[in-house]
Design an enzyme around this catalytic site. Structure first.
Site, PDB file in Angstrom:
ATOM      1  CE  LYS A 184      -3.908  -2.429   2.411  1.00 57.44           C
ATOM      2  NZ  LYS A 184      -4.275  -2.779   3.337  1.00 57.44           N
ATOM      3  CD  GLN A 203      -3.346  -4.619   6.684  1.00 59.19           C
ATOM      4  OE1 GLN A 203      -3.637  -3.421   6.536  1.00 59.19           O
ATOM      5  NE2 GLN A 203      -4.195  -5.868   5.794  1.00 59.19           N
ATOM      6  CG  ASP A 205     -10.216  -0.432   5.706  1.00 54.61           C
ATOM      7  OD1 ASP A 205      -9.928  -1.075   4.737  1.00 54.61           O
ATOM      8  OD2 ASP A 205      -9.576  -0.540   6.703  1.00 54.61           O
TER       9      ASP A 205
HETATM   10  N1  GUN Z   1      -6.835  -7.110   6.469  1.00 55.34           N
HETATM   11  C1  GUN Z   1      -7.631  -7.907   5.677  1.00 55.34           C
HETATM   12  N2  GUN Z   1      -8.334  -6.796   4.351  1.00 55.34           N
HETATM   13  C2  GUN Z   1      -8.320  -5.671   4.911  1.00 55.34           C
HETATM   14  C3  GUN Z   1      -8.827  -4.112   4.692  1.00 55.34           C
HETATM   15  O1  GUN Z   1      -9.503  -4.461   3.730  1.00 55.34           O
HETATM   16  N3  GUN Z   1      -9.047  -3.465   5.419  1.00 55.34           N
HETATM   17  C4  GUN Z   1      -7.668  -3.225   7.029  1.00 55.34           C
HETATM   18  N4  GUN Z   1      -7.711  -2.352   7.418  1.00 55.34           N
HETATM   19  N5  GUN Z   1      -7.787  -4.255   6.775  1.00 55.34           N
HETATM   20  C5  GUN Z   1      -7.515  -5.652   6.100  1.00 55.34           C
END
Ligand code: GUN
Length: 297
Positions: free
Chosen positions: A52, A96, A119
């Site tokens: 990311k 995350q 998110d």
């Molecule tokens: N863990 C797995 N997928 C995601 C996501 O889309 N966002 C976040 N914050 N954690 C994740």
């Protein structure tokens, strides 16, 4: 011939189409800023967070990262969240998942400023999405919609079976696909670990979305002739190679491909789309927070 849906190509196009908006915002004095927060040292999460960061650099979004020790008390994470909520250079951030067991992820999400919740997990944003007025569509469901749109798969009146009822994928995707909208209008069945006769529900579907987190749960015998198969799963399974693991989806690709009219691979299908839609939401967040209108792809 079965179409292999190329998530890398579609994601790359979305990233390219975001760069104008990013430069418009930068010219107006508000280059979009995204922060990632990682509590603990889960290797898969570290990989995702690193990717990311790299994506941000590529398109001109300022990226920031905060590590929180896995054994820190929840309050340490809450303090980080309060700092990010107050920081005008951070337009969006994600914590995350998963977080360590002693931390309640729901409480974490409630503390995120909904305007920075790229998110789309905060209850306010979930409510808006269900009401048909989404501020931030969660990245993976939004990525699935964009892949279907790019492959010219019209969902109107189609039967879609989603396997998995997670807050991150299954629930928001079901809500998006039933909406009265050009990228919705489907009839959606959501299956989960207590579903009886899963195969009947997937076999009868025009579109199957596998998001159960179970390696190769869905094989070709469970796919109807000519169905579209979208594989959201990313599972690390032991392998005799340098890394010691390989990635497989929730779909057994080779047998499903024999039945499907179109299918996403793992890797290279939904994964890159999730990352692209996080950039999209960050640009949207910066635009909303600064009152600068931009065109979004
Ligand atoms: N863990 C797995 N997928 C995601 C996501 O889309 N966002 C976040 N914050 N954690 C994740």
């Amino acid at each position: 011939m079965t179409e292999i849906i190329d998530g890398n190509a579609v994601a790359s196009e979305i990233r390219d189409n975001l760069t104008d908006a990013i430069e418009t915002l930068a010219d107006a004095g508000s280059r979009p800023g995204l922060a990632t927060v990682l509590m603990g040292d889960d290797p898969a999460s570290q990989t995702y967070v690193n990717m990311k960061q790299r994506d941000c650099e590529e398109v001109g979004i300022e990226s920031h990262h905060v590590d929180v020790a896995g054994d820190a008390p929840p309050e340490t994470l809450y303090d980080t969240i309060a700092d990010l909520n107050a920081d005008p250079e951070i337009h969006g951030y994600i914590v995350q998942a998963p977080v360590p067991d002693h931390v309640d992820y729901r409480e974490v999400i409630r503390r995120v400023d909904p305007a920075k919740d790229v998110d789309g997990f905060h209850p306010e944003n979930v409510g808006r999405l269900v009401a048909g007025d989404a501020r931030f569509r969660p990245c993976t469901p939004h990525g699935v919609q964009k892949l279907l749109e790019d492959a010219a798969i019209d969902l109107e009146g189609k039967d879609v079976t989603i396997v998995g009822r997670s807050d991150i994928v299954g629930k928001p995707l079901a809500n998006l696909l039933i909406q009265k909208a050009d990228d919705g209008n489907a009839t959606v069945t959501v299956c989960h670990s207590r579903t009886t006769d899963l195969a009947a529900k997937t076999r009868g579907a025009d579109v199957v979305v596998a998001a159960a987190g179970a390696p190769e749960l869905i094989d070709g015998s469970m796919i109807g002739d000519g169905a579209v198969v979208i594989d959201v799963g990313v599972n690390r399974v032991d392998a005799d190679n340098e890394k010691g693991y390989e990635l497989v989806g929730d779909v057994e690709f080779e047998s499903a491909k024999e039945r499907a009219s179109a299918i996403t691979p793992v890797p290279g299908g939904v994964g890159p789309m999730t990352r692209a839609m996080l950039l999209y939401n960050t640009v949207k967040a910066a635009s909303l927070q600064n009152g600068v209108d931009v065109d979004l792809p």
